[in-house]
Design a protein around this motif. Structure first.
Motif, PDB file in Angstrom:
ATOM      1  N   SER A 194       0.839  -1.202   0.000  1.00 34.44           N
ATOM      2  CA  SER A 194       0.000   0.000   0.000  1.00 34.44           C
ATOM      3  C   SER A 194       0.870   1.247   0.000  1.00 34.44           C
ATOM      4  O   SER A 194       1.832   1.337   0.771  1.00 34.44           O
ATOM      5  CB  SER A 194      -0.908  -0.002   1.233  1.00 34.44           C
ATOM      6  OG  SER A 194      -1.456   1.273   1.459  1.00 34.44           O
ATOM      7  N   TRP A 195       0.529   2.222  -0.845  1.00 33.55           N
ATOM      8  CA  TRP A 195       1.280   3.481  -0.854  1.00 33.55           C
ATOM      9  C   TRP A 195       1.099   4.225   0.468  1.00 33.55           C
ATOM     10  O   TRP A 195       1.980   4.950   0.905  1.00 33.55           O
ATOM     11  CB  TRP A 195       0.866   4.340  -2.042  1.00 33.55           C
ATOM     12  CG  TRP A 195       1.704   5.563  -2.208  1.00 33.55           C
ATOM     13  CD1 TRP A 195       1.295   6.870  -2.180  1.00 33.55           C
ATOM     14  CD2 TRP A 195       3.120   5.610  -2.413  1.00 33.55           C
ATOM     15  NE1 TRP A 195       2.353   7.717  -2.360  1.00 33.55           N
ATOM     16  CE2 TRP A 195       3.494   6.970  -2.503  1.00 33.55           C
ATOM     17  CE3 TRP A 195       4.114   4.643  -2.516  1.00 33.55           C
ATOM     18  CZ2 TRP A 195       4.814   7.377  -2.685  1.00 33.55           C
ATOM     19  CZ3 TRP A 195       5.428   5.036  -2.706  1.00 33.55           C
ATOM     20  CH2 TRP A 195       5.766   6.386  -2.791  1.00 33.55           C
ATOM     21  N   ASN A 196      -0.017   4.040   1.131  1.00 33.60           N
ATOM     22  CA  ASN A 196      -0.227   4.668   2.435  1.00 33.60           C
ATOM     23  C   ASN A 196       0.778   4.151   3.468  1.00 33.60           C
ATOM     24  O   ASN A 196       1.218   4.900   4.344  1.00 33.60           O
ATOM     25  CB  ASN A 196      -1.649   4.405   2.931  1.00 33.60           C
ATOM     26  CG  ASN A 196      -2.687   5.172   2.133  1.00 33.60           C
ATOM     27  OD1 ASN A 196      -2.639   6.389   2.041  1.00 33.60           O
ATOM     28  ND2 ASN A 196      -3.624   4.450   1.536  1.00 33.60           N
ATOM     29  N   ASP A 197       1.134   2.879   3.351  1.00 33.01           N
ATOM     30  CA  ASP A 197       2.080   2.303   4.311  1.00 33.01           C
ATOM     31  C   ASP A 197       3.466   2.926   4.204  1.00 33.01           C
ATOM     32  O   ASP A 197       4.246   2.878   5.160  1.00 33.01           O
ATOM     33  CB  ASP A 197       2.189   0.790   4.108  1.00 33.01           C
ATOM     34  CG  ASP A 197       0.929   0.045   4.520  1.00 33.01           C
ATOM     35  OD1 ASP A 197       0.091   0.654   5.222  1.00 33.01           O
ATOM     36  OD2 ASP A 197       0.772  -1.119   4.124  1.00 33.01           O
ATOM     37  N   VAL A 198       3.780   3.482   3.035  1.00 31.88           N
ATOM     38  CA  VAL A 198       5.098   4.088   2.850  1.00 31.88           C
ATOM     39  C   VAL A 198       5.301   5.232   3.846  1.00 31.88           C
ATOM     40  O   VAL A 198       6.392   5.400   4.406  1.00 31.88           O
ATOM     41  CB  VAL A 198       5.267   4.572   1.400  1.00 31.88           C
ATOM     42  CG1 VAL A 198       6.555   5.385   1.235  1.00 31.88           C
ATOM     43  CG2 VAL A 198       5.260   3.381   0.447  1.00 31.88           C
TER      44      VAL A 198
END
Length: 565
Positions: A194-198
């Motif tokens: 997930s890009w949010n996890d980055v």
């Protein structure tokens, strides 16, 4: 009993509302809200405010907020200062092109109150529709590559990673890049995880990056998360050393990964004192006592690569870099593991030899092979040479086009010799700046064609992991010509004109700025151009000095006298 249940429910609800937020949660919410307003809010998107300074001003208040009520109050005050937003009469919301769009965080009840959620989601349908300041899209003749030139580099911050006072600058780098990818990277949907996890993964990393080397490492970790081989890193200060904490000394030979084994392919210079047992075809099992698989995994987080082939292609140069002038190599020799000492050298002493290692340098621009087979090296063929090279080759029984290199923009000229039909071969998507996070699809692009008789012999195109970007685009075009065969291994999987993102400290990094697909919508990014006939070199072939991909192509030509196309 009913009264007790209601009391317990109230206490649980009150506890949930008062639940404290972690620093990372608060900073992640700030990154997302700051970026959303930057591209959506009519008072921010035109660039009339210094939005970087606004971030700096918000950081202390956000970090001091005890819970979501306090945090939402900070954000609510910011929206008040930006002023009311008029209803938009021309903000269409289309279902198409929304594959990348992710605005779910605007309704995150863990960090935003219902009132703030409503004020933010209102902006989706009433977003800015003018010319944005922080991102521009040049004319179509420029390939729709996005420009972020109005972003500040802050290059005078010579060492942005040093000292706690620099933390806001490091967070600015993370937040700016995260939002550029969030809204303008056409392949965000294809990244691992997930890009949010980055954000949650890397906020602590950037906060702790208190040295220049650590800051660089944080940037490399960040750019590697988009899984794009176009994610190069540069600094405007050409004297700034990148990745130098790994060392400045290089091994004096070329190597490559074959079936996940590191195999020597060529010694750069016999005068460099390389042990005689290290020759083309030598398999290296460990460097300085570290097994090659472990070394690959240790370096993996710092390498931006679209697929595994591209990762190993880039690692083959970096995997032996070190600080010790002498490397301990564990190699396979006479059927057993043997440790040998190999000197390392500064890059300037090897640079010319490294540049000469590509396939483009090993073969001429064109040549006649046996049995009336023509060969064209796309890595050397220039625009003025196309007619003089292609006209004689029209008589060839078969034509080998070598794309295991980077071509020089000759596709449109050379394709006129290959087809007399306007064949569609590619479809582009480009960012919709009036609705950030969405993308518009263009009509398929067709090959320019010859008004007359095109080449009718056999056409075979050679590809491998060195085939990237323009080379992959060229391979797509040649593949569209009926009957063409692609021979070799999957390509790098990074296509589309690149866009550059300035980052604090004088850094800048790139990404694939437009989407590239086959006309039917099939993927190329990360997948690469997959050959029709899979051929990979072998250690035995390397020891014998053979080009096994070229040999297989010649075998295919000899297999039948019937045209392949």
């Amino acid at each position: 009993m009913r009264t007790l249940f209601i009391v317990c429910l109230f206490l649980v609800s009150a506890s949930s509302r008062a639940q404290p937020l972690t620093d990372t949660q608060k900073l992640a919410s700030l990154a997302k809200l700051w970026g959303f307003l930057k591209y959506y809010h009519p008072a921010v998107a035109p660039g009339k405010r210094d939005w970087d300074q606004q971030l700096m001003a918000l950081l202390p208040a956000v970090q001091q907020a005890a819970d979501k009520q306090a945090l939402s109050a900070v954000y609510g005050q910011l929206l008040d200062e930006l002023g009311p937003v008029k209803s938009c009469r021309n903000c269409p919301v289309s279902e198409s092109g929304q594959r990348n769009l992710d605005l779910a965080f605007l309704s995150d009840s863990l960090v935003f109150t219902p009132d703030l959620q409503g004020r933010l989601t209102y902006l989706i349908a009433n977003r800015y529709q003018g010319k944005p300041y922080y991102v521009q899209q040049p004319a179509p003749q420029s390939g729709f590559a996005l420009s972020f030139d109005n972003e500040k580099l802050y290059e005078n911050l010579h060492q942005p990673g040093r000292g706690t006072a620099a933390e806001p600058c490091r967070l600015l780098a993370l937040f700016r890049y995260w939002n550029v990818i969030q809204y303008f990277f056409p392949y965000k949907y294809a990244v691992d995880g997930s890009w949010n996890d980055v954000l949650t993964d890397l906020i602590p990393v950037f906060r702790q990056a208190t040295t220049e080397e650590a800051y660089q490492g944080a940037l490399y970790q960040l750019t590697s998360r988009i899984n794009d081989s176009h994610a190069f890193m540069q600094n405007v200060d050409k004297t700034r050393c990148l990745r130098c904490e790994w060392g400045k000394l290089w091994l004096p030979f070329e190597a490559t990964f074959l079936d996940r084994q590191l195999v020597v392919t060529r010694r750069f210079n016999d005068s460099l004192n390389v042990p005689t047992v290290v020759t083309a075809g030598t398999v290296i099992h460990a460097i300085d006592g570290e097994p090659i698989p472990a070394r690959v995994e240790r370096l993996r987080p710092f390498i931006a690569a679209s697929n595994e082939g591209a990762l190993l292609r880039d690692l083959r140069w970096l995997i032996g870099v070190g600080t010790n002038p002498e490397a301990r190599l564990t190699i396979r020799h006479n059927g057993r593991d043997t440790v040998v000492l190999v000197p390392r050298y500064p890059y300037p002493k090897l640079g010319r030899a490294i540049a000469a290692a590509s396939t483009a340098q090993q073969y001429p621009v064109s040549q006649w092979l046996a049995d009336s087979v023509g060969y064209v090296n796309m890595g050397k063929l220039t625009t003025p040479q196309v007619d003089s090279v292609m006209q004689p080759l029209q008589a060839a029984r078969a034509l080998l086009v070598d794309l295991r290199n980077y071509p020089k923009g000759t596709l449109w000229l050379i394709s006129r010799y290959l087809t007399d039909e306007p064949v569609p071969f590619v479809r582009f998507t480009r960012a919709n700046l009036r609705f950030p996070g969405t993308f518009a699809s263009e009509k398929p692009t067709r090959l320019p064609h010859l008004k007359g008789k095109a080449y009718r012999g056999k056409l075979i195109v050679l590809v491998d992991a060195e085939t990237q970007s323009q080379a992959e685009f060229t391979a797509m075009a040649f593949r569209s010509v009926p009957g063409t065969l692609l021979v070799g291994s999957p390509t790098a999987g990074a296509d589309g004109n690149i866009a550059w993102v300035p980052l604090p400290g004088g850094y800048r990094t790139a990404f694939s700025g437009i989407g590239v697909y086959y006309p039917d919508g099939r993927e190329t990014q990360r997948v690469g151009i997959v050959p029709d006939v899979l051929v990979t070199p072998t250690p035995a072939g390397i020891r014998a000095g053979r080009d096994e991909v070229l040999e297989r192509a010649l075998q295919l030509i000899q297999r039948t006298d019937e045209p392949l196309r």
